[in-house]
Design a protein around this motif. Structure first.
Motif, mmCIF file in Angstrom:
data_model
loop_
_atom_site.group_PDB
_atom_site.id
_atom_site.type_symbol
_atom_site.label_atom_id
_atom_site.label_comp_id
_atom_site.label_asym_id
_atom_site.label_seq_id
_atom_site.Cartn_x
_atom_site.Cartn_y
_atom_site.Cartn_z
ATOM 1 N N SER A 101 0.826 -1.259 -0.013
ATOM 2 C CA SER A 101 -0.127 -0.110 0.110
ATOM 3 C C SER A 101 0.748 1.357 -0.019
ATOM 4 O O SER A 101 0.596 2.169 -0.600
ATOM 5 C CB SER A 101 -0.996 0.073 1.253
ATOM 6 O OG SER A 101 -1.762 -1.088 1.274
ATOM 7 N N MET A 102 1.940 1.230 0.913
ATOM 8 C CA MET A 102 2.845 2.710 0.893
ATOM 9 C C MET A 102 3.475 2.416 -0.295
ATOM 10 O O MET A 102 3.609 3.641 -0.852
ATOM 11 C CB MET A 102 3.664 2.262 2.046
ATOM 12 C CG MET A 102 3.014 2.464 3.273
ATOM 13 S SD MET A 102 2.464 4.119 3.624
ATOM 14 C CE MET A 102 3.993 5.291 3.561
ATOM 15 N N THR A 103 3.761 1.634 -1.068
ATOM 16 C CA THR A 103 4.600 1.577 -2.173
ATOM 17 C C THR A 103 3.813 2.263 -3.361
ATOM 18 O O THR A 103 4.242 3.047 -4.233
ATOM 19 C CB THR A 103 5.350 0.321 -2.861
ATOM 20 O OG1 THR A 103 6.132 -0.073 -1.390
ATOM 21 C CG2 THR A 103 6.158 0.423 -4.100
ATOM 22 N N CYS A 104 2.627 1.618 -3.676
ATOM 23 C CA CYS A 104 1.664 1.999 -4.470
ATOM 24 C C CYS A 104 1.382 3.574 -4.418
ATOM 25 O O CYS A 104 1.264 4.518 -5.216
ATOM 26 C CB CYS A 104 0.410 1.403 -4.546
ATOM 27 S SG CYS A 104 0.583 -0.262 -5.284
ATOM 28 N N ALA A 105 1.026 4.072 -2.793
ATOM 29 C CA ALA A 105 0.811 5.238 -2.798
ATOM 30 C C ALA A 105 2.107 6.377 -3.057
ATOM 31 O O ALA A 105 1.791 7.681 -3.581
ATOM 32 C CB ALA A 105 0.567 5.492 -1.161
ATOM 33 N N ARG A 106 3.290 5.866 -2.732
ATOM 34 C CA ARG A 106 4.423 6.741 -3.178
ATOM 35 C C ARG A 106 4.507 6.877 -4.581
ATOM 36 O O ARG A 106 4.960 7.815 -5.090
ATOM 37 C CB ARG A 106 5.803 6.153 -2.510
ATOM 38 C CG ARG A 106 5.721 5.973 -1.081
ATOM 39 C CD ARG A 106 6.069 7.393 -0.611
ATOM 40 N NE ARG A 106 6.020 7.490 1.111
ATOM 41 C CZ ARG A 106 5.891 8.216 1.869
ATOM 42 N NH1 ARG A 106 5.290 9.411 1.425
ATOM 43 N NH2 ARG A 106 6.162 8.184 3.104
ATOM 44 N N LEU A 107 4.092 5.560 -5.406
ATOM 45 C CA LEU A 107 4.354 5.671 -6.547
ATOM 46 C C LEU A 107 3.434 6.692 -7.309
ATOM 47 O O LEU A 107 3.628 7.645 -8.122
ATOM 48 C CB LEU A 107 3.974 4.425 -7.298
ATOM 49 C CG LEU A 107 3.828 4.170 -8.951
ATOM 50 C CD1 LEU A 107 5.199 4.577 -9.578
ATOM 51 C CD2 LEU A 107 3.274 2.817 -9.085
ATOM 52 N N ILE A 108 2.307 6.632 -6.819
ATOM 53 C CA ILE A 108 1.027 7.534 -7.296
ATOM 54 C C ILE A 108 1.444 9.365 -6.866
ATOM 55 O O ILE A 108 1.584 10.029 -7.744
ATOM 56 C CB ILE A 108 -0.237 7.311 -6.530
ATOM 57 C CG1 ILE A 108 -0.805 6.166 -6.849
ATOM 58 C CG2 ILE A 108 -1.031 8.568 -6.599
ATOM 59 C CD1 ILE A 108 -1.922 5.648 -6.240
ATOM 60 N N HIS A 109 2.298 9.483 -5.904
ATOM 61 C CA HIS A 109 3.008 10.692 -5.336
ATOM 62 C C HIS A 109 3.943 11.203 -6.436
ATOM 63 O O HIS A 109 3.929 12.410 -6.797
ATOM 64 C CB HIS A 109 3.215 10.541 -3.727
ATOM 65 C CG HIS A 109 3.450 12.006 -3.356
ATOM 66 N ND1 HIS A 109 4.750 12.280 -2.658
ATOM 67 C CD2 HIS A 109 2.832 12.802 -3.060
ATOM 68 C CE1 HIS A 109 4.719 13.434 -2.358
ATOM 69 N NE2 HIS A 109 3.505 13.958 -2.573
ATOM 70 N N CYS A 110 4.771 10.093 -6.720
ATOM 71 C CA CYS A 110 5.726 10.599 -7.471
ATOM 72 C C CYS A 110 5.057 10.865 -8.870
ATOM 73 O O CYS A 110 5.567 11.943 -9.646
ATOM 74 C CB CYS A 110 6.834 9.330 -7.777
ATOM 75 S SG CYS A 110 8.155 9.498 -6.350
ATOM 76 N N GLU A 111 4.193 10.318 -9.334
ATOM 77 C CA GLU A 111 3.593 10.440 -10.556
ATOM 78 C C GLU A 111 2.732 11.889 -10.753
ATOM 79 O O GLU A 111 3.017 12.559 -11.762
ATOM 80 C CB GLU A 111 2.693 9.416 -10.967
ATOM 81 C CG GLU A 111 3.225 7.983 -11.257
ATOM 82 C CD GLU A 111 4.197 8.143 -12.508
ATOM 83 O OE1 GLU A 111 4.024 8.882 -13.652
ATOM 84 O OE2 GLU A 111 5.028 7.218 -12.551
ATOM 85 N N THR A 135 13.195 8.841 -11.593
ATOM 86 C CA THR A 135 13.845 7.573 -11.129
ATOM 87 C C THR A 135 13.167 6.996 -9.827
ATOM 88 O O THR A 135 13.251 5.760 -9.684
ATOM 89 C CB THR A 135 15.250 8.123 -10.589
ATOM 90 O OG1 THR A 135 15.918 8.798 -11.472
ATOM 91 C CG2 THR A 135 16.221 6.951 -10.311
ATOM 92 N N MET A 136 12.671 7.909 -9.002
ATOM 93 C CA MET A 136 11.941 7.207 -7.899
ATOM 94 C C MET A 136 10.596 6.430 -8.092
ATOM 95 O O MET A 136 10.254 5.435 -7.774
ATOM 96 C CB MET A 136 11.422 8.260 -6.703
ATOM 97 C CG MET A 136 12.911 9.013 -5.957
ATOM 98 S SD MET A 136 12.262 9.997 -4.701
ATOM 99 C CE MET A 136 11.857 11.492 -5.660
#
Length: 181
Positions: A101-111, A135-136
């Motif tokens: 969940s955290m990884t997907c949330a961070r991915l969305i934040h980076c996008e 990169t992130m």
């Protein structure tokens, strides 16, 4: 063991033949003859009691430094419901679900940051360079895929329901992982 007495080499993680799904073993008549552990909800439907979803931890709800909302809680809830649909919510560790969940949330934040700031940045000397958010985002996508495959493998190996049709277009998690952001 090497000649100098140290343990080196050996099997690689994830190497070798992948285990068959339990539905495939049942269809082929269980050629190995070992007892199969089947998670079936049909025979125990009258005895089942609802299990509450583990509470979402506070760090998954925290506001970001830029003031935006982290979507980890929403992804956690959706993933839990997705696992519950296949009767496998008790087989996946809560920590794996939280990391996913955290990884997907961070991915969305980076996008979102890429959409706001762009793909390029300016170095101190004035030349262009790739934005660190790109990169992130790439790293978070790799982590999310790896965690998703761990969760999917648990469902595939333990669910008595056929899992070939997990690519539903209504499933937000599937859309996130399969989209070309």
């Amino acid at each position: 063991m090497a000649k100098d007495g140290t343990n080196r080499g050996g099997f690689r993680v994830g190497a070798g033949r992948k285990p068959k799904a339990i539905t495939e073993k049942i269809e082929s008549g269980n050629p190995g003859g070992r007892p199969l552990t089947v998670v079936s909800l049909d025979s125990q439907a009258s005895e089942l009691q609802g299990e509450d979803m583990p509470p979402v931890r506070e760090y998954m709800k925290s506001k970001q430094k830029d003031g935006s909302v982290l979507y980890a809680e929403e992804i956690y809830n959706e993933t839990w419901e997705w696992l519950k649909k296949y009767g496998c919510e008790h087989l996946v560790l809560q920590e794996i679900l939280e990391h996913f969940s955290m990884t997907c949330a961070r991915l969305i934040h980076c996008e979102e940051a890429i959409s706001e700031y762009g793909y390029l940045m300016k170095k101190a000397n004035g030349s262009p360079a790739t934005s660190p958010y790109v990169t992130m985002s790439h790293e978070y996508r790799k982590q999310a895929n790896q965690l998703y495959y761990q969760i999917y493998q648990v469902i595939k190996e333990n669910s008595s329901v056929e899992v070939n049709n997990l690519t539903s277009t209504n499933d937000v998690m599937e859309q996130l992982l399969r989209s070309k952001l």
